[in-house]
Structures are given as C-alpha cells and as structure tokens.
Design an enzyme around this catalytic site. Structure first.
Site, short mmCIF file in Angstrom:
data_model
loop_
_atom_site.label_atom_id
_atom_site.label_comp_id
_atom_site.label_asym_id
_atom_site.label_seq_id
_atom_site.Cartn_x
_atom_site.Cartn_y
_atom_site.Cartn_z
N HIS A 190 -29.12 -24.79 32.31
CA HIS A 190 -28.00 -25.46 31.67
C HIS A 190 -28.22 -25.80 30.21
O HIS A 190 -28.02 -26.94 29.77
CB HIS A 190 -27.64 -26.74 32.43
CG HIS A 190 -26.78 -26.48 33.63
ND1 HIS A 190 -25.57 -25.87 33.55
CD2 HIS A 190 -26.98 -26.74 34.94
CE1 HIS A 190 -25.04 -25.75 34.76
NE2 HIS A 190 -25.88 -26.27 35.63
N HIS A 250 -21.81 -20.88 36.65
CA HIS A 250 -21.49 -21.14 35.24
C HIS A 250 -21.56 -19.89 34.37
O HIS A 250 -21.23 -19.94 33.19
CB HIS A 250 -22.40 -22.24 34.67
CG HIS A 250 -21.92 -23.62 35.01
ND1 HIS A 250 -21.20 -24.40 34.13
CD2 HIS A 250 -22.01 -24.32 36.15
CE1 HIS A 250 -20.89 -25.54 34.72
NE2 HIS A 250 -21.37 -25.52 35.95
N HIS A 301 -27.95 -18.14 43.70
CA HIS A 301 -27.69 -19.39 42.99
C HIS A 301 -27.12 -20.51 43.86
O HIS A 301 -27.66 -21.61 43.91
CB HIS A 301 -26.75 -19.16 41.81
CG HIS A 301 -26.39 -20.43 41.12
ND1 HIS A 301 -27.27 -21.10 40.30
CD2 HIS A 301 -25.27 -21.18 41.13
CE1 HIS A 301 -26.71 -22.20 39.85
NE2 HIS A 301 -25.49 -22.28 40.33
N HIS A 487 -28.27 -24.78 41.97
CA HIS A 487 -26.90 -25.29 41.99
C HIS A 487 -26.76 -26.81 42.13
O HIS A 487 -25.75 -27.37 41.73
CB HIS A 487 -26.15 -24.59 43.14
CG HIS A 487 -24.65 -24.67 43.08
ND1 HIS A 487 -23.92 -24.52 41.93
CD2 HIS A 487 -23.74 -24.86 44.06
CE1 HIS A 487 -22.62 -24.62 42.21
NE2 HIS A 487 -22.48 -24.82 43.50
N SER A 668 -9.84 -20.42 16.58
CA SER A 668 -9.97 -21.04 15.26
C SER A 668 -10.22 -22.54 15.36
O SER A 668 -10.58 -23.19 14.40
CB SER A 668 -8.69 -20.81 14.47
OG SER A 668 -7.62 -21.42 15.19
N GLU A 715 -10.85 -32.64 16.58
CA GLU A 715 -10.44 -33.96 16.13
C GLU A 715 -9.67 -34.67 17.22
O GLU A 715 -9.83 -35.86 17.45
CB GLU A 715 -9.53 -33.84 14.90
CG GLU A 715 -10.31 -33.70 13.62
CD GLU A 715 -9.38 -33.68 12.41
OE1 GLU A 715 -9.89 -33.34 11.34
OE2 GLU A 715 -8.18 -33.98 12.56
#
Lengths: 735, 163
Positions: A190, A250, A301, A487, A668, A715
């Site tokens: 992770h 993941h 996993h 896991h 973006s 933001e």
C-alpha cells in the site's frame, strides 16, 4: 531475567501461601512489590482494551468505505446499462467503462511511446537502459530511497516493457523450491516505500538465489505507490522466473480513483500522468492472479469461495477484467462489423521475448463463442417495454437491490431473463462470464471467517466470507496443503486461521497510524514451513512505549470517528430525540449507545468507547446538544449557509471526489460549473436526496475560490478538512 | 419499596450490559466465547484490580469442568456481576502506590535504580515476565540516567486514566 519453570512455580506457590497470610506477616518489600505489580497489570489490560477498540474503529471505517465505493460503482454500472446513450449523466461517466476499444496493440504501443520524450541535462535522477540489468534495479532502489523521481521517459519505457512481459505470463504462476531455494513472500504494501526498503534491507534484494512473491495491493493509501511499482517491475524484468506478482483488489483503476493512487500519479507526473495511468490500467489487468509453490501452497491476495476452481481460473482471459468490480462487456458490434474480440491483444508479443524469459502458457486462445451477442441492444429492448417509466423509478428499483452479492444475481438476471431471446448459445456464454467474474472477484476480495459456510462479503461489498470447511474442501480438491493470502491488516503482521491452513501476511507496518501494527514477511524452504520476520518501519515507533503508540493510534481513530459523527449529525440528533420524547435534551448513556449504532452501523463497542467520546454526564444522563457542540468541530471554511447540504456533502465526500475524478477526463484537476452540477445530480440520485439547482449553483459559485469559472477538485476537498475539539484532545502525552 | 426494587434492577441491568460490551470486544468468533487468556484483560478493563492469584481463582470458578481453553459468557456473567456489585478488587489509591514505591526506595533517594526495580519486580511478589519488565521500564525509566522517578511515574499513570 527469566527463572526456570520450576522456579516460577515455586515462587508462585510461595506467593500463594504468603498472600494468604495475614497482611502484617508479609514482608513490606513483598507487599509493595505485589501492589505495584497489581496496579501495573491493571493498567496494561486497560491499554489492551483501548487498542482493540481502536483497531475495530479503523477496520470498520475502512471496510465501510470499500463497501461505499462498490455501491457507487454499481450505481454507475446500472446507469450505463439502462440509460439511452444520449443521456447526459451517462456521458459524464461512460469513459470509465469504455473497453479497450477498436485498437490494436500496435496502436497502443504508439500511444505509449516514450521515444519522443526528452530527458533534460538538468535531470539528476536515475537513468535506465534496456534490457534492464540488476544493477539498474538496485540503482533505482537507491534513488527512491534518496527521494529522487524517475523521469517520465523511463517510467513509460519501464512500464512498456513490463506490459509486454506480463502478457506472456500465465494466470497462475507455478514455482518450486528446488535447489533448496527459500522463497520470500510479502503481503500488502500500500504505497509504504519504507516498508519495502526495510524488507530488502533485512532480507536482501530479489535475485535468482532469492526469489520473491509479492501478493498484491502494492498501491493506494501510502504516498509512494508508484515507486513501489517501479521497483517491483524492474526486478520482475531482470528476474522474470524468480519474481512473482499477484494482483490485489487495489490493482484496479476504479479503486485507485478513491484511494489515492490516481491522485499520486497525476501529482508527480503532470504532463504524462494520464498516459502512465492508462498503461498501468493495462498492466494491472495483466497481472497474474495467483502463485502455487511446489504444487502445495497457494498464494493469492484475497481468498477463496466454495466455488473456487483453479483449473477454470487458469483458462480465463484475465486481462478482460480491467476492473474486478465489473465483468467485461460482451462482444459488441462496432461500425465496421468486426467484434472487439477480433482485435484483442492476441498474439504478436513474440518480438520482445528475451531468451531469459520463459514462455509458459499461452493466454491467447480464441474465445469459443458461437453467436455474436449484443448486450446493449438487448438492454435497450428491455427498456422499450418500460420506456414510460421515469428515471427516478428506475433508480428506485435499482437502489432496492443493494450490495454486490445481489448484483451478481442482478447482473445475471438482467442479462439472462429480460426478453425472450431464443438464442441458446448466448445463455451459455453469459453463464461462463458470470462464473469467471465471480471467481476473480472472490480471489481478490474475500475474507476468512471462523464459522463454517460461505456467505457474501457484505462488509466490503465484494467477494465472500469463507469458513474452515470451505478451506478444507478447496485445498483437498486441488491437492494443496496451505493457503497464503493478504488483504487484511494484522497487528503482528501475520495471522493463522482455519486450523493453521490459512495464513494472512501483511507487510505494511503502521498501516492505520504510526504504531498501529507491525509488518511481516514469510521465508519458506522446501519443507514448506513458513518462518516469519516482523518489523516496524520508522525508528520513532520502535521507541514508543505501549502507552504512547496506543495513545497515538487511538487519537487518530477517534479523529476519523468524529468526522463520521459530524457527517451524521442530523440523523444522530433525530435518533437521540426518539429516546427523548419529552424533549428534555437528555438521554441515558445506554440509549446513547443504541442510537450511535443504529445510525452509524459500524458494529463498534460503543459502551466501551463511551469514556473516550463523552465527557461529563449529569447523573448518567447526557445532554446531547451540548455534547455535539463540545465535539467542537468547526465548520469547513466555505461560506455555505445551508447546513444540511453541507452535511450531506461531507458525509459522501469520498464518493464526491471519486465522481469528480471520473468526470475530469483530462485529469487537469479542474471541472466546470456545469460538470459540478452534473456531479451533484448524479450523487444525489444515488443517495436519494433532493437538492435544488439553485442551491447547487450557489454552492458552485462560492467554492470557486479563484473566480475563474471552474472548480479545483483539490481545493474543494481541502475545504472539508476538520479541526478537532478540546474534548478529544491529547491528555498530557508529549507526543 | 417497589421503586427501590426497580432501581436495583436497573442497576443490575446496566452492569450486565457493561460486562457484555467488554466481553464482546474479545469475542472474535461471535459465538459468546472468549479465549481464557483474555479473561484477565476483560476483568481488569471493567475497573477491577485483582492480583494474579485472585484472577486465577476467578478463572477456576468460571471455567468449564473440563477446561476447553474458552470461557462462555453464560458462566462469565454471574461471576463478574457479583465481582462488580460487591466491588471486589478495588482500585489502588495514588497515595498508596507512592508509599509502595517508597518502601522499595530504602535510601529515600526519591528514585529507584534500574537494577533495584528490576530485582523487586522480577523476583518478589507475583514476578513480572521479561516482556512486562521491559514495557514498564520503557514507560517509567529516564533512559539517560537509567533511573525511575516514581513520583512522576505514578502521577502520569493516574492522570492517564480516562475514568
């Protein structure tokens, strides 16, 4: 200083005799010692209780988040399947479901080409040359240790090579401990680079003398996920027969949207991040699903289910499952009349096969489907009959069916029993896809449980919970002796269950918080007996006392819990008021505990946690309005007057962020007002809340901090950062 | 009288719930049993201060006739209720704790040496294991001087108590 066993027994006997003497006859020093020991042991026990509770908090919040994510994704899936192509909501999200399209590998290679990217003179990071050597790989490890960043040219080059290699690897790697080699097995990392570095430091780098298996979940949550991948891939390229990677839940671009990996890559590589993510998407889908050691030990996993069939799994086209959260679309007819399958990544990988790479199974077999099948047309046909239904009703119907377990059934139902399509073959085709998909999800998402049986894993929202009887049966069926999986975070870094037939290994130390747990890895030789090495990264944590590490982890957990409390404030207040019909503003602590569980549904021991969450009470009665005020959570710093809108947004901010990132197709970090409105409408229909367009527009305007007509995702999410209150602050701990 | 009976019942009911809550934290299989090795932690977390001998006796009372390594809630509840209602194993007041340390501090230095404390804790009374000793030292000892300023230690541990 340890006494021999007989010494202790003697001492205990003596002690028992002495303790039963009248107090005055016990020598004072012994009396004093007894007192101190009694007092200290009590203290340690209370710490242990707090530690358990803290653990429960983290774990339940973590799994509730995963469940949330899956529900959201299922909702999108429903939109995709049931809305006409022109609908605006669908347009916003359709790109995440777009399959590998009408594109040959050759076209993809061109898109991912690194050759035009120039490395400037000023670049001080590592340079890679291909084919990559072991000193290159070691150099990369050093560079990342020194916090350098690999140039995007090399990143794309490395990833491109990795992709090419993975395509020729089988679904299940077979390895052996021949020549007395010991195999090292690591669990979840992770993004915790310091843990990987610690493992390499203690155990040595991967090599042909030192084979490794990495058991998935390399990315998300930690901040160096990409560096970990680059290191693992470079060693994979150098030692393809001795380094084995298993896919985790993941390793999935949809999950990455929520849990930080997408954000990390885009932040580190502003120019080429999107390309890198796309290539990683392909790489993830090509990661092998499991490893078998000496035909006896299965490493994967998540886990298994009662239907796990390794023979079936070894035959699937694993790369079709770009995200394990959704099965691949059936063959779709595109304009030129060719199916996607004709253009799939079939064979031409021969050119990049090195002599040192062993080519095992071929993944490429033409799918044996008779009739072409167009699911999309079918679901629209289904829709025709109900075309007068409103969107809301459709969504209501969908919301009724919550949870992935039902969506297995859902998916099969909606596809198999809609209209009267007489095509016999298609029924079979769908069956096999459903089965395959379930097998893969089970492997990546399941957890063991102590009771016998196999039930859907509703806590996480994916896979199942399987019991010791299922372990025995599946191991027996495949002639295996041990299942190694990851896991789940474990306090000691590893844990046995199911009569030591299942072993969980977890390699990210301090996972929930500094001091929360150790990491571990396994060394296993030809005797197939696992040996464990434990560690805890971050020197500071090793120096922490039990008290300090419990305290720190606890504060962190309580902070996370407080956020949930704030997010559910109005629900909680209503629930409290049900126990307070006369509106005195007071409820008993027993009722408080009941209300907390009814609203939050986290399965936490509220009575035990009470002392950490509630301050003074008057005769055992809690003034709940005052309590909320004292939690002193300050409002996020935006000028929003509508408190319930704010609360709803906060409660679902992870989902909101996920949707933002999906909508932001050019990565973006900015979305337009219109997109923001659409986001909100999507989310509110998923959640069944009504928000007026006007409220949303006002909100959008007030959030536009730059006043430039667009909203910066980062933001916006920052605005939800909370500041803790006095009630739950540290009590005298210098840390 | 009826009122008293009601409030007595209410108190017992609250006590039962408290015991149940603490028990559940360690009931990993959700089948109303806990590993016998966790009983000490559970009893102590409910505010009791038994010594090892008393704990041993309590466990003997709660265990099955043929010990299985597991304790069932049905047997735990009545014993624990009695313990709480009778206020057995009372907490140790801070000043008594201080006195205990002072007894060990024969020269009245105001602190204990590492070796002194270790000797007492691992050889007298109900001795600490090495792990317990190390943990206490890491919390209590000034690492630069290898001394235990027990007055500070006692106040720190007492303040830490959330009750």
């Amino acid at each position: 200083m340890t006494s021999s066993p007989t010494g202790i027994t003697y001492c205990k006997c003596l002690c028992v005799v002495i303790c039963s003497l009248p107090t005055l006859l016990i020598p004072p020093a012994m009396r004093a010692a007894l007192l101190i020991q009694r007092w200290y042991r009590q203290y340690v026990a209370r710490l242990e209780m707090r530690r358990r509770c803290t653990w429960n908090i983290f774990q339940s919040i973590e799994y509730a988040g995963e469940q949330d994510q899956i529900k959201l994704y299922n909702f999108f899936g429903y939109l995709m399947d049931h809305f006409t192509p022109a609908s605006s909501e669908r347009n916003l999200i359709s790109h995440i479901f777009r399959e590998n399209n009408i594109c040959h590998n050759v076209d993809w290679e061109r898109y991912f080409c690194y050759k035009s990217i120039e490395v400037p003179e000023l670049y001080s990071g590592p340079h890679l040359s291909f084919p990559i050597t072991c000193s290159n790989a070691a150099e990369l490890v050093e560079a990342f240790k020194n916090k350098q960043q690999l140039h995007s040219r090399y990143v794309l080059q490395l990833l491109g090579e990795t992709w090419r290699l993975l395509r020729i690897l089988p679904n299940i790697s077979q390895i052996s401990t021949c020549h007395n080699k010991e195999i090292t097995i690591c669990g979840d990392l992770h993004g915790h680079l310091e843990d990987l570095l610690l493992v390499f430091y203690k155990n040595g780098l991967p090599s042909s003398e030192k084979p490794y298996v990495f058991n998935g979940d390399f990315v998300d949550r930690g901040k160096d996920s990409l560096e970990i991948l680059l290191i693992l891939f470079s060693f994979l390229l150098v030692y393809p027969n001795d380094v084995h990677l298993n896919r985790g839940n993941h390793e999935d671009h949809i999950v990455n949207l929520r849990y930080g990996f997408t954000k990390e890559v885009l932040g580190k590589y502003r120019l080429h991040g999107k390309k890198i993510l796309k290539l990683l998407q392909k790489i993830f889908s090509w990661l092998p699903l499991a490893t078998v050691i000496d035909h006896k030990v299965l490493v994967l996993h998540g886990g298994i289910s009662d239907t796990t069939d390794l023979h079936l799994i070894s035959r699937v086209d694993r790369h079709k499952y770009v995200s394990a959260l959704r099965p691949p679309k059936r063959k779709r007819q595109n304009r030129s009349g060719m199916t996607d399958s004709d253009l799939e990544d079939d064979d031409p990988t021969a050119k990049s096969v090195d002599s040192s790479r062993r080519r095992v199974h071929s993944l490429t077999h033409s799918s044996s489907t008779g009739t072409r099948h167009e699911v999309q047309r079918r679901s629209l046909q289904g829709l025709n009959n109900r075309v007068t239904c409103s969107v809301e009703e459709e969504l209501k119907e969908r919301r009724r069916q919550a949870g992935l377990s039902q969506s297995y059934g859902d998916l099969r139902n909606s596809l198999t029993n809609s209209d009267s399509d007489p095509d016999p073959d298609s029924g079979e085709l769908l069956e096999s896809y459903g089965d395959e998909w379930k097998q893969i999800v089970d492997m990546l998402w399941s957890d063991p449980m102590p009771q016998d049986g196999c039930v859907p894993n509703e806590v996480r929202g994916g896979g199942c919970y399987w019991g010791p009887d299922v372990t025995e049966e599946v191991l027996r069926r495949h002639n295996l002796t041990l299942l190694i999986r990851s896991h789940e975070c474990k306090q000691e870094g590893y844990e046995f269950c199911h009569n030591r037939r299942v072993l969980t290994i977890f390699s990210a130390s301090n996972y929930y918080e500094v001091g929360s747990n150790r990491g571990a890895y396994i060394r296993m030789g030809p005797d197939l007996v696992p040996h464990f090495i434990q560690y805890q990264a971050n020197r500071a944590t090793r120096a922490l006392t039990l008290r300090q590490s419990v305290g720190r982890t606890e504060r962190s957990a309580l902070r996370a819990l407080r956020e949930k409390l704030f997010a559910h404030k109005s629900d909680l207040i209503s629930s409290f008021q049900e126990y307070d019909p006369e509106n005195t503003g007071l409820i008993s602590l027993g009722h408080w505990a009941g209300a907390m569980e009814a609203v939050l549904r986290l399965g936490l021991p509220w009575r035990v946690l009470r002392s950490q969450l509630v301050g003074d009470t008057l005769d055992g009665m809690l003034d709940y309005h005052l309590w909320f005020r004292e939690l002193a959570i300050t409002e996020p710093n935006t000028e929003l007057s509508n408190a319930s809108l704010l609360e709803t947004m906060y409660k679902h901010h992870s989902n909101l962020e996920t949707i933002f990132r999906i909508i932001d197709t050019d990565n973006s970090g900015l979305i337009s007002f219109e997109e923001f409105r659409q986001t909100w409408k999507l989310l509110s229909s998923h959640l069944q809340t009504e928000i007026s367009d006007e409220a949303i527009s006002d909100l959008a305007v007030s959030i536009d901090f730059n006043k430039d007509g667009s909203i910066d995702i980062n933001e916006f999410m920052e605005a939800f950062r909370l500041v803790g209150g006095d009630l739950l602050q540290n009590e005298g701990d210098p840390h | 009288m009826a009122e008293d009976k009601e409030s007595a019942e209410a108190i017992v009911s609250e006590v039962h719930k408290k015991i149940r809550a603490a028990f559940d934290v360690f009931d990993h299989e959700f089948n109303k049993t806990v590993d016998v090795r966790e009983i000490g932690t559970i009893i102590r977390s409910l505010g009791c201060f038994p010594n090892e001998g008393e704990l041993h006796d309590a466990i003997a009372e709660i265990e099955e006739e043929e010990p299985t390594g597991y304790i069932r809630f049905e047997k735990f509840l009545p014993t624990m209720t009695k313990v709480l209602m009778e206020r057995k194993f009372r907490p140790i007041p801070e000043d008594l704790m201080l006195q205990a340390f002072e007894v060990l501090d024969k020269q009245k230095k105001g602190h204990l040496e590492l070796e002194e404390l270790t000797k007492y804790m691992t050889q007298e009374g109900e001795p600490f294991t090495q792990e317990e000793m190390e943990e206490m030292l890491s919390a209590a000892m000034d690492p630069d001087k290898n001394l235990i300023f027990y007055k500070d230690f006692v106040s720190m541990m007492t303040v830490d108590d959330p009750r």
